[in-house]
Design a protein around this motif. Structure first.
Motif, PDB file in Angstrom:
ATOM      1  N   VAL A 143       0.785  -1.248   0.152  1.00 49.21           N
ATOM      2  CA  VAL A 143       0.000  -0.011   0.007  1.00 49.21           C
ATOM      3  C   VAL A 143       0.826   1.358  -0.141  1.00 49.21           C
ATOM      4  O   VAL A 143       0.712   2.187  -0.572  1.00 49.21           O
ATOM      5  CB  VAL A 143      -1.000   0.031   1.184  1.00 49.21           C
ATOM      6  N   SER A 144       1.756   1.155   0.542  1.00 49.42           N
ATOM      7  CA  SER A 144       2.783   2.323   0.861  1.00 49.42           C
ATOM      8  C   SER A 144       3.455   2.491  -0.358  1.00 49.42           C
ATOM      9  O   SER A 144       3.657   3.848  -0.640  1.00 49.42           O
ATOM     10  CB  SER A 144       3.879   2.126   2.018  1.00 49.42           C
ATOM     11  N   LYS A 145       3.961   1.527  -1.090  1.00 52.57           N
ATOM     12  CA  LYS A 145       4.673   1.788  -2.494  1.00 52.57           C
ATOM     13  C   LYS A 145       3.658   2.412  -3.458  1.00 52.57           C
ATOM     14  O   LYS A 145       4.083   3.225  -4.488  1.00 52.57           O
ATOM     15  CB  LYS A 145       5.213   0.520  -2.888  1.00 52.57           C
ATOM     16  N   VAL A 146       2.341   1.778  -3.577  1.00 51.87           N
ATOM     17  CA  VAL A 146       1.381   2.271  -4.298  1.00 51.87           C
ATOM     18  C   VAL A 146       1.023   3.798  -4.230  1.00 51.87           C
ATOM     19  O   VAL A 146       0.827   4.539  -5.144  1.00 51.87           O
ATOM     20  CB  VAL A 146      -0.069   1.472  -4.416  1.00 51.87           C
ATOM     21  N   ILE A 147       0.883   3.999  -2.762  1.00 52.54           N
ATOM     22  CA  ILE A 147       0.588   5.413  -2.507  1.00 52.54           C
ATOM     23  C   ILE A 147       1.858   6.397  -3.124  1.00 52.54           C
ATOM     24  O   ILE A 147       1.441   7.426  -3.604  1.00 52.54           O
ATOM     25  CB  ILE A 147       0.442   5.599  -1.136  1.00 52.54           C
ATOM     26  N   THR A 148       3.198   5.992  -2.819  1.00 51.34           N
ATOM     27  CA  THR A 148       4.119   6.735  -3.305  1.00 51.34           C
ATOM     28  C   THR A 148       4.082   6.922  -4.798  1.00 51.34           C
ATOM     29  O   THR A 148       4.521   7.983  -5.239  1.00 51.34           O
ATOM     30  CB  THR A 148       5.389   6.191  -2.746  1.00 51.34           C
ATOM     31  N   SER A 149       3.913   5.702  -5.443  1.00 52.13           N
ATOM     32  CA  SER A 149       4.080   5.795  -6.825  1.00 52.13           C
ATOM     33  C   SER A 149       2.922   6.593  -7.637  1.00 52.13           C
ATOM     34  O   SER A 149       3.343   7.435  -8.387  1.00 52.13           O
ATOM     35  CB  SER A 149       3.783   4.295  -7.658  1.00 52.13           C
ATOM     36  N   LEU A 150       1.732   6.613  -7.152  1.00 59.79           N
ATOM     37  CA  LEU A 150       0.831   7.653  -7.532  1.00 59.79           C
ATOM     38  C   LEU A 150       1.175   8.894  -7.149  1.00 59.79           C
ATOM     39  O   LEU A 150       0.645   9.973  -7.991  1.00 59.79           O
ATOM     40  CB  LEU A 150      -0.569   7.231  -6.714  1.00 59.79           C
ATOM     41  N   PHE A 151       1.680   9.338  -6.012  1.00 57.44           N
ATOM     42  CA  PHE A 151       1.997  10.632  -5.800  1.00 57.44           C
ATOM     43  C   PHE A 151       3.038  11.090  -6.634  1.00 57.44           C
ATOM     44  O   PHE A 151       3.094  12.172  -7.131  1.00 57.44           O
ATOM     45  CB  PHE A 151       2.232  10.886  -4.281  1.00 57.44           C
ATOM     46  N   ALA A 152       4.150  10.375  -6.899  1.00 61.62           N
ATOM     47  CA  ALA A 152       5.121  10.623  -7.577  1.00 61.62           C
ATOM     48  C   ALA A 152       4.734  10.879  -9.034  1.00 61.62           C
ATOM     49  O   ALA A 152       5.165  11.831  -9.529  1.00 61.62           O
ATOM     50  CB  ALA A 152       6.403   9.533  -7.708  1.00 61.62           C
ATOM     51  N   SER A 153       3.808  10.163  -9.565  1.00 61.16           N
ATOM     52  CA  SER A 153       3.619  10.201 -10.797  1.00 61.16           C
ATOM     53  C   SER A 153       2.524  11.592 -11.250  1.00 61.16           C
ATOM     54  O   SER A 153       2.574  12.308 -11.896  1.00 61.16           O
ATOM     55  CB  SER A 153       2.792   9.042 -11.434  1.00 61.16           C
ATOM     56  N   HIS A 154       1.655  11.822 -10.010  1.00 56.80           N
ATOM     57  CA  HIS A 154       1.003  13.161 -10.146  1.00 56.80           C
ATOM     58  C   HIS A 154       1.784  14.327 -10.056  1.00 56.80           C
ATOM     59  O   HIS A 154       1.541  15.168 -10.594  1.00 56.80           O
ATOM     60  CB  HIS A 154       0.029  12.865  -8.678  1.00 56.80           C
ATOM     61  N   ASP A 155       2.783  14.218  -9.144  1.00 56.39           N
ATOM     62  CA  ASP A 155       3.815  15.458  -8.942  1.00 56.39           C
ATOM     63  C   ASP A 155       4.594  15.514 -10.095  1.00 56.39           C
ATOM     64  O   ASP A 155       4.861  16.805 -10.617  1.00 56.39           O
ATOM     65  CB  ASP A 155       4.565  15.025  -7.680  1.00 56.39           C
ATOM     66  N   THR A 156       4.958  14.674 -10.712  1.00 52.63           N
ATOM     67  CA  THR A 156       5.671  14.707 -12.140  1.00 52.63           C
ATOM     68  C   THR A 156       4.945  15.279 -13.328  1.00 52.63           C
ATOM     69  O   THR A 156       5.587  16.206 -13.965  1.00 52.63           O
ATOM     70  CB  THR A 156       6.648  13.626 -12.598  1.00 52.63           C
ATOM     71  N   THR A 157       3.744  14.805 -13.386  1.00 47.54           N
ATOM     72  CA  THR A 157       2.642  15.219 -14.736  1.00 47.54           C
ATOM     73  C   THR A 157       2.516  16.743 -14.175  1.00 47.54           C
ATOM     74  O   THR A 157       2.500  17.566 -14.932  1.00 47.54           O
ATOM     75  CB  THR A 157       1.547  14.456 -14.290  1.00 47.54           C
ATOM     76  N   ALA A 158       2.246  17.110 -13.064  1.00 44.34           N
ATOM     77  CA  ALA A 158       1.853  18.473 -12.641  1.00 44.34           C
ATOM     78  C   ALA A 158       3.096  19.487 -12.851  1.00 44.34           C
ATOM     79  O   ALA A 158       2.632  20.613 -13.394  1.00 44.34           O
ATOM     80  CB  ALA A 158       1.560  18.503 -11.099  1.00 44.34           C
ATOM     81  N   THR A 159       4.058  18.971 -12.373  1.00 46.79           N
ATOM     82  CA  THR A 159       5.312  19.689 -12.676  1.00 46.79           C
ATOM     83  C   THR A 159       5.712  20.258 -14.175  1.00 46.79           C
ATOM     84  O   THR A 159       5.955  21.115 -14.600  1.00 46.79           O
ATOM     85  CB  THR A 159       6.501  19.046 -12.157  1.00 46.79           C
TER      86      THR A 159
END
Length: 100
Positions: free
Chosen positions: A7-23
């Motif tokens: 769960v922790s890895k999935v949440i981290t991956s989702l946040f990271a992909s959201h953050d890079t797309t937003a940037t």
């Protein structure tokens, strides 16, 4: 791997992909806002490709060549993932010569 770790890895991956797309989108919009002629060319290209449609389909992306170039240039200038680790398959030496 425990369920909590997954769960922790999935949440981290989702946040990271959201953050890079937003940037990436933020920098693209910044460059288009500061370069009105490029913004106008992108707008004209999108209008031409979509005509009067409001939805975009996969086939439309191939026709958006100028817009694609703008996206790639924005990513070149401000990459969202600046460091990529690599490992060689064998011992390698690199020689660097800097002249002043």
């Amino acid at each position: 791997m425990t369920v909590d770790e997954m769960v922790s890895k999935v949440i981290t991956s989702l946040f990271a992909s959201h953050d890079t797309t937003a940037t990436a989108l933020s920098w693209l919009f910044y460059y288009l806002a500061t370069n009105p002629e490029c913004q106008q060319k992108c707008r004209q290209e999108v209008d031409q490709v979509l005509s009067n449609r409001t939805d975009i389909v996969q086939e439309d992306f191939a026709a958006l060549s100028y817009t694609t170039l703008c996206i790639k240039e924005s990513l070149r200038i401000h990459t969202t993932v600046p460091i990529v680790g690599m490992t060689t398959g064998e011992n390698t030496s690199a020689y660097l010569s800097i002249s002043s």
